[in-house]
Design a protein around this motif. Sequence first.
Motif, PDB file in Angstrom:
ATOM      1  N   ARG A 188       0.850  -1.189   0.000  1.00  0.00           N
ATOM      2  CA  ARG A 188       0.000   0.000   0.000  1.00  0.00           C
ATOM      3  C   ARG A 188       0.889   1.244   0.000  1.00  0.00           C
ATOM      4  O   ARG A 188       2.115   1.156   0.140  1.00  0.00           O
ATOM      5  N   ILE A 189       0.239   2.395  -0.099  1.00  0.00           N
ATOM      6  CA  ILE A 189       0.945   3.667   0.014  1.00  0.00           C
ATOM      7  C   ILE A 189       0.991   4.038   1.484  1.00  0.00           C
ATOM      8  O   ILE A 189      -0.052   4.188   2.135  1.00  0.00           O
ATOM      9  N   ASP A 190       2.175   4.170   2.042  1.00  0.00           N
ATOM     10  CA  ASP A 190       2.337   4.491   3.452  1.00  0.00           C
ATOM     11  C   ASP A 190       1.707   5.859   3.728  1.00  0.00           C
ATOM     12  O   ASP A 190       1.997   6.847   3.015  1.00  0.00           O
ATOM     13  N   PRO A 191       0.814   5.946   4.737  1.00  0.00           N
ATOM     14  CA  PRO A 191       0.107   7.211   4.985  1.00  0.00           C
ATOM     15  C   PRO A 191       1.004   8.323   5.515  1.00  0.00           C
ATOM     16  O   PRO A 191       0.602   9.486   5.510  1.00  0.00           O
ATOM     17  N   SER A 196       5.449   3.464  -1.391  1.00  0.00           N
ATOM     18  CA  SER A 196       4.915   2.111  -1.350  1.00  0.00           C
ATOM     19  C   SER A 196       5.618   1.307  -0.261  1.00  0.00           C
ATOM     20  O   SER A 196       6.851   1.340  -0.157  1.00  0.00           O
ATOM     21  N   ALA A 197       4.846   0.614   0.549  1.00  0.00           N
ATOM     22  CA  ALA A 197       5.416  -0.165   1.656  1.00  0.00           C
ATOM     23  C   ALA A 197       4.518  -1.366   1.940  1.00  0.00           C
ATOM     24  O   ALA A 197       3.310  -1.355   1.639  1.00  0.00           O
ATOM     25  N   GLY A 272       2.893   5.279  19.249  1.00  0.00           N
ATOM     26  CA  GLY A 272       3.851   4.884  18.219  1.00  0.00           C
ATOM     27  C   GLY A 272       3.598   5.611  16.910  1.00  0.00           C
ATOM     28  O   GLY A 272       3.038   6.713  16.859  1.00  0.00           O
ATOM     29  N   ARG A 273       3.969   5.006  15.810  1.00  0.00           N
ATOM     30  CA  ARG A 273       3.865   5.598  14.473  1.00  0.00           C
ATOM     31  C   ARG A 273       2.463   5.328  13.933  1.00  0.00           C
ATOM     32  O   ARG A 273       2.194   4.315  13.300  1.00  0.00           O
ATOM     33  N   SER A 274       1.560   6.236  14.207  1.00  0.00           N
ATOM     34  CA  SER A 274       0.150   6.041  13.873  1.00  0.00           C
ATOM     35  C   SER A 274      -0.478   7.364  13.519  1.00  0.00           C
ATOM     36  O   SER A 274      -0.043   8.436  13.994  1.00  0.00           O
ATOM     37  N   THR A 275      -1.530   7.316  12.704  1.00  0.00           N
ATOM     38  CA  THR A 275      -2.257   8.525  12.321  1.00  0.00           C
ATOM     39  C   THR A 275      -3.617   8.631  12.980  1.00  0.00           C
ATOM     40  O   THR A 275      -4.362   9.572  12.714  1.00  0.00           O
ATOM     41  N   ALA A 310     -10.333   7.481   6.205  1.00  0.00           N
ATOM     42  CA  ALA A 310      -9.150   8.337   6.095  1.00  0.00           C
ATOM     43  C   ALA A 310      -8.739   8.841   7.452  1.00  0.00           C
ATOM     44  O   ALA A 310      -9.555   9.175   8.295  1.00  0.00           O
ATOM     45  N   GLY A 311      -7.452   8.937   7.656  1.00  0.00           N
ATOM     46  CA  GLY A 311      -6.936   9.435   8.925  1.00  0.00           C
ATOM     47  C   GLY A 311      -6.925   8.414  10.018  1.00  0.00           C
ATOM     48  O   GLY A 311      -6.623   8.756  11.161  1.00  0.00           O
ATOM     49  N   ALA A 312      -7.232   7.133   9.722  1.00  0.00           N
ATOM     50  CA  ALA A 312      -7.247   6.115  10.769  1.00  0.00           C
ATOM     51  C   ALA A 312      -6.484   4.890  10.308  1.00  0.00           C
ATOM     52  O   ALA A 312      -6.849   3.787  10.597  1.00  0.00           O
ATOM     53  N   VAL A 313      -5.410   5.104   9.561  1.00  0.00           N
ATOM     54  CA  VAL A 313      -4.570   4.024   9.121  1.00  0.00           C
ATOM     55  C   VAL A 313      -3.215   4.155   9.762  1.00  0.00           C
ATOM     56  O   VAL A 313      -2.798   5.245  10.121  1.00  0.00           O
ATOM     57  N   ALA A 314      -2.549   3.006   9.889  1.00  0.00           N
ATOM     58  CA  ALA A 314      -1.264   3.021  10.583  1.00  0.00           C
ATOM     59  C   ALA A 314      -0.152   2.859   9.600  1.00  0.00           C
ATOM     60  O   ALA A 314      -0.314   2.332   8.503  1.00  0.00           O
ATOM     61  N   ALA A 315       1.021   3.310  10.030  1.00  0.00           N
ATOM     62  CA  ALA A 315       2.203   3.153   9.204  1.00  0.00           C
ATOM     63  C   ALA A 315       2.691   1.721   9.208  1.00  0.00           C
ATOM     64  O   ALA A 315       2.855   1.108   8.174  1.00  0.00           O
ATOM     65  N   PRO A 316       2.924   1.087  10.362  1.00  0.00           N
ATOM     66  CA  PRO A 316       3.402  -0.284  10.347  1.00  0.00           C
ATOM     67  C   PRO A 316       2.271  -1.270  10.108  1.00  0.00           C
ATOM     68  O   PRO A 316       1.148  -1.021  10.407  1.00  0.00           O
TER      69      PRO A 316
END
Length: 316
Positions: A188-191, A196-197, A272-275, A310-316
């Motif tokens: 996916r596209i990292d938020p 791409s990750a 952590g790394r989160s949106t 939108a706005g509730a997806v995580a990076a890892p």
Amino acid sequence: MQVIITDAWLAKSRALHLSGWQLLAAALSASLVLMLVAAGMYHWVFLKGAREGWPVIGSVVRLMIKDETEQRDRYLRENLNVMARKVGDMEARMMQLESLGARVSGLAGVSMDLKTPPGRGGALVSARPLSLEELQATLDDLERLTNQRVDLMTVIESRLFDQRIRKMMVPTQAPVPGKPLGSAFGWRIDPISGTSALHTGQDYQADTGTPILAAAGGVVVTQSYHPEYGQMIEVDHGNELITRYAHASRVHVRKGDLVKRGQRIAEVGTSGRSTGPHLHFEVLVQGIPQDPKKFLNLNPNPVTVAGARAGAVAAP
């Protein structure tokens, strides 16, 4: 009463005075003595006649022995018939148990290769009365078959218990039941970075404080803060299978704790790394991330996948 006793020459005489009670006691004593003497004589004559084969007494003895033997045989036959019916019922139930055991062993994956002895099996039905030896042989066969069934059922119980334990150790329980699914496993596209990750888990959108449940039973092997995963818990389920729960706001277990399927282990957060607040859930086999849906789909009540917000997806 007065009794006068004299000798043969009438030289002396003696008078005895007996009252009514004394006379009665004397009569009873004399009667008892006579009865004992008669019984002794009868016993002596009867035994002597039986030993020496006197015709009349021998016939009486044979009749008595014959009658006693017939009574004993009749008693034994009646008891043997009752026992035979009970043994027949036992054999019929053994057949039912064997049929049930065959079905259960198939479910447990155990081979059931038990055979009844030749000429036996089924209800005990005979056109003639069974002898004591035949009945004993049947009981011995039943005992042997019962021991075999007990051993088989023990193996089946162990196998089914092992299967149940293995099933309980597979992560099929949704960690946040009833909540919509966000980003799925895959590329996916990292938020955050916009590149791409590989997303190594499955996201569950939920408000902060929503309970996080253990997907399966196991042992907590990690409970720490990770720069990317935030408050993170890892549960080892055996066979090199681990589940990971990330971005929690609060945890309720520690490293080394035993957890059960469906046990509350943490609360949803955005550490952590989160949106945004959500749970990032991973399944790792031999350290390699797997698609959690492969395991969660084994649940008869799977969670419905919804579109990501939108706005509730995580990076890892």
